[in-house]
Every structure is written in C-alpha cells, then in structure tokens.
Design a protein around this motif. Structure first.
Motif, PDB file in Angstrom:
ATOM      1  N   LEU A  59      -8.886  -4.938 -23.229  1.00 41.07           N
ATOM      2  CA  LEU A  59      -9.627  -5.400 -22.049  1.00 41.07           C
ATOM      3  C   LEU A  59     -11.050  -4.863 -22.051  1.00 41.07           C
ATOM      4  N   THR A  60     -11.914  -5.530 -21.319  1.00 34.68           N
ATOM      5  CA  THR A  60     -13.280  -5.023 -21.130  1.00 34.68           C
ATOM      6  C   THR A  60     -13.214  -3.769 -20.261  1.00 34.68           C
ATOM      7  N   PRO A  61     -14.222  -2.900 -20.335  1.00 30.15           N
ATOM      8  CA  PRO A  61     -14.187  -1.673 -19.525  1.00 30.15           C
ATOM      9  C   PRO A  61     -14.014  -1.928 -18.024  1.00 30.15           C
ATOM     10  N   VAL A  62     -14.659  -2.952 -17.494  1.00 30.46           N
ATOM     11  CA  VAL A  62     -14.547  -3.239 -16.062  1.00 30.46           C
ATOM     12  C   VAL A  62     -13.132  -3.686 -15.712  1.00 30.46           C
ATOM     13  N   LEU A  63     -12.560  -4.563 -16.513  1.00 39.14           N
ATOM     14  CA  LEU A  63     -11.198  -5.029 -16.257  1.00 39.14           C
ATOM     15  C   LEU A  63     -10.185  -3.902 -16.455  1.00 39.14           C
ATOM     16  N   ARG A  64     -10.412  -3.064 -17.463  1.00 40.82           N
ATOM     17  CA  ARG A  64      -9.540  -1.901 -17.705  1.00 40.82           C
ATOM     18  C   ARG A  64      -9.568  -0.972 -16.494  1.00 40.82           C
ATOM     19  N   THR A  65     -10.758  -0.726 -15.953  1.00 42.07           N
ATOM     20  CA  THR A  65     -10.891   0.129 -14.766  1.00 42.07           C
ATOM     21  C   THR A  65     -10.197  -0.503 -13.570  1.00 42.07           C
ATOM     22  N   LEU A  66     -10.352  -1.806 -13.395  1.00 40.88           N
ATOM     23  CA  LEU A  66      -9.689  -2.507 -12.292  1.00 40.88           C
ATOM     24  C   LEU A  66      -8.173  -2.360 -12.387  1.00 40.88           C
ATOM     25  N   VAL A  67      -7.616  -2.528 -13.575  1.00 41.14           N
ATOM     26  CA  VAL A  67      -6.162  -2.386 -13.759  1.00 41.14           C
ATOM     27  C   VAL A  67      -5.733  -0.955 -13.452  1.00 41.14           C
ATOM     28  N   LEU A  68      -6.470   0.020 -13.965  1.00 37.88           N
ATOM     29  CA  LEU A  68      -6.109   1.426 -13.740  1.00 37.88           C
ATOM     30  C   LEU A  68      -6.144   1.797 -12.258  1.00 37.88           C
ATOM     31  N   VAL A  69      -7.214   1.413 -11.549  1.00 43.78           N
ATOM     32  CA  VAL A  69      -7.293   1.793 -10.134  1.00 43.78           C
ATOM     33  C   VAL A  69      -6.277   1.031  -9.294  1.00 43.78           C
ATOM     34  N   THR A  70      -5.947  -0.189  -9.691  1.00 46.46           N
ATOM     35  CA  THR A  70      -4.943  -0.959  -8.956  1.00 46.46           C
ATOM     36  C   THR A  70      -3.579  -0.283  -9.031  1.00 46.46           C
ATOM     37  N   ILE A  71      -3.294   0.357 -10.143  1.00 39.62           N
ATOM     38  CA  ILE A  71      -2.028   1.073 -10.299  1.00 39.62           C
ATOM     39  C   ILE A  71      -2.134   2.498  -9.751  1.00 39.62           C
ATOM     40  N   ALA A  72      -3.247   3.178 -10.029  1.00 37.57           N
ATOM     41  CA  ALA A  72      -3.375   4.597  -9.702  1.00 37.57           C
ATOM     42  C   ALA A  72      -3.532   4.876  -8.210  1.00 37.57           C
ATOM     43  N   VAL A  73      -4.306   4.075  -7.513  1.00 39.84           N
ATOM     44  CA  VAL A  73      -4.581   4.369  -6.099  1.00 39.84           C
ATOM     45  C   VAL A  73      -3.307   4.403  -5.253  1.00 39.84           C
ATOM     46  N   PRO A  74      -2.415   3.425  -5.338  1.00 36.88           N
ATOM     47  CA  PRO A  74      -1.181   3.546  -4.541  1.00 36.88           C
ATOM     48  C   PRO A  74      -0.314   4.745  -4.943  1.00 36.88           C
ATOM     49  N   ILE A  75      -0.271   5.062  -6.234  1.00 38.23           N
ATOM     50  CA  ILE A  75       0.501   6.234  -6.676  1.00 38.23           C
ATOM     51  C   ILE A  75      -0.072   7.499  -6.043  1.00 38.23           C
ATOM     52  N   VAL A  76      -1.393   7.626  -6.076  1.00 37.46           N
ATOM     53  CA  VAL A  76      -2.037   8.822  -5.536  1.00 37.46           C
ATOM     54  C   VAL A  76      -1.909   8.878  -4.018  1.00 37.46           C
ATOM     55  N   ILE A  77      -2.229   7.779  -3.334  1.00 37.92           N
ATOM     56  CA  ILE A  77      -2.271   7.793  -1.870  1.00 37.92           C
ATOM     57  C   ILE A  77      -0.881   7.887  -1.245  1.00 37.92           C
ATOM     58  N   TYR A  78       0.073   7.099  -1.752  1.00 36.11           N
ATOM     59  CA  TYR A  78       1.395   7.050  -1.127  1.00 36.11           C
ATOM     60  C   TYR A  78       2.406   7.985  -1.762  1.00 36.11           C
ATOM     61  N   GLY A  79       2.177   8.398  -3.002  1.00 35.93           N
ATOM     62  CA  GLY A  79       3.143   9.238  -3.686  1.00 35.93           C
ATOM     63  C   GLY A  79       2.736  10.692  -3.800  1.00 35.93           C
ATOM     64  N   LEU A  80       1.542  10.946  -4.304  1.00 36.80           N
ATOM     65  CA  LEU A  80       1.156  12.320  -4.626  1.00 36.80           C
ATOM     66  C   LEU A  80       0.454  13.059  -3.488  1.00 36.80           C
ATOM     67  N   MET A  81      -0.452  12.410  -2.789  1.00 35.74           N
ATOM     68  CA  MET A  81      -1.182  13.119  -1.728  1.00 35.74           C
ATOM     69  C   MET A  81      -0.283  13.626  -0.599  1.00 35.74           C
ATOM     70  N   PRO A  82       0.702  12.851  -0.136  1.00 35.83           N
ATOM     71  CA  PRO A  82       1.591  13.415   0.887  1.00 35.83           C
ATOM     72  C   PRO A  82       2.324  14.664   0.392  1.00 35.83           C
ATOM     73  N   GLN A  83       2.729  14.666  -0.876  1.00 38.18           N
ATOM     74  CA  GLN A  83       3.402  15.844  -1.440  1.00 38.18           C
ATOM     75  C   GLN A  83       2.440  17.034  -1.503  1.00 38.18           C
ATOM     76  N   LEU A  84       1.206  16.786  -1.888  1.00 39.84           N
ATOM     77  CA  LEU A  84       0.221  17.872  -1.950  1.00 39.84           C
ATOM     78  C   LEU A  84      -0.131  18.390  -0.559  1.00 39.84           C
ATOM     79  N   HIS A  85      -0.192  17.511   0.432  1.00 37.36           N
ATOM     80  CA  HIS A  85      -0.438  17.964   1.812  1.00 37.36           C
ATOM     81  C   HIS A  85       0.710  18.849   2.296  1.00 37.36           C
ATOM     82  N   ARG A  86       1.947  18.446   2.015  1.00 37.13           N
ATOM     83  CA  ARG A  86       3.101  19.273   2.410  1.00 37.13           C
ATOM     84  C   ARG A  86       3.080  20.624   1.701  1.00 37.13           C
ATOM     85  N   LEU A  87       2.765  20.622   0.416  1.00 35.76           N
ATOM     86  CA  LEU A  87       2.689  21.870  -0.330  1.00 35.76           C
ATOM     87  C   LEU A  87       1.606  22.777   0.233  1.00 35.76           C
TER      88      LEU A  87
END
Length: 89
Positions: A49-77
């Motif tokens: 993929l082009t760098p822009v499309l690669r970044t779009l794919v990565l953030v589309t997957i990463a943002v929900p993982i970070v916001i809904y999965g990891l950040m609540p766990q880090l806040h609790r910790l």
C-alpha cells in the motif's frame, strides 16, 4: 476503640484525572506496542500500500484497540497504583 493504624479507617482519596504527563505516558504505552504488533502482523500486506493508505489502515485498526481496549485498563491500573495502601512492615 480506635485503631493504631490511621490508614485502616480512612479510605484513600480518589485518584482524580491524570495529569497531561501521565496521560502522555499512558497513550505512549498503549499506542507503541499496538502499532508494533500491527506492523509485524500485517507488514507484508501493508507493504503493497501507499504510505497514506497504510497509515489509514493502521489507525483504523489501532484507534479502537487503544481507546476501547487498552486505555481503560491503563486508567484502572493508574488508579490502583495511586490509591493503594502503604504496606505495613
């Protein structure tokens, strides 16, 4: 009868919201490993993929993982670390 351990009767104060520095560390701890794992897992597919499309794919997957999965766990910790009782020796 009163206790000789004052912290036994007084619950710790609430932790409150994180400072901007704590939040920056928490975000880094969530984002860096997430992007590393995604790049390792999807690297071959993303390389086509082009760098822009690669970044779009990565953030589309990463943002929900970070916001809904990891950040609540880090806040609790963080709250658990800030409100724990000191150990009696």
């Amino acid at each position: 009868m009163t206790s000789s351990r004052p912290h036994a009767t007084n619950p710790p104060a609430p932790a409150g919201p994180p400072t901007k520095h704590q939040l920056a560390v928490m975000i880094w701890l969530a984002v860096f490993p997430t992007l590393t794992v995604l790049n390792l897992a999807l690297g071959d597919w993303l390389s086509a993929l082009t760098p822009v499309l690669r970044t779009l794919v990565l953030v589309t997957i990463a943002v929900p993982i970070v916001i809904y999965g990891l950040m609540p766990q880090l806040h609790r910790l963080r709250v658990r670390l800030l409100t724990r009782q000191p150990a009696d020796f």
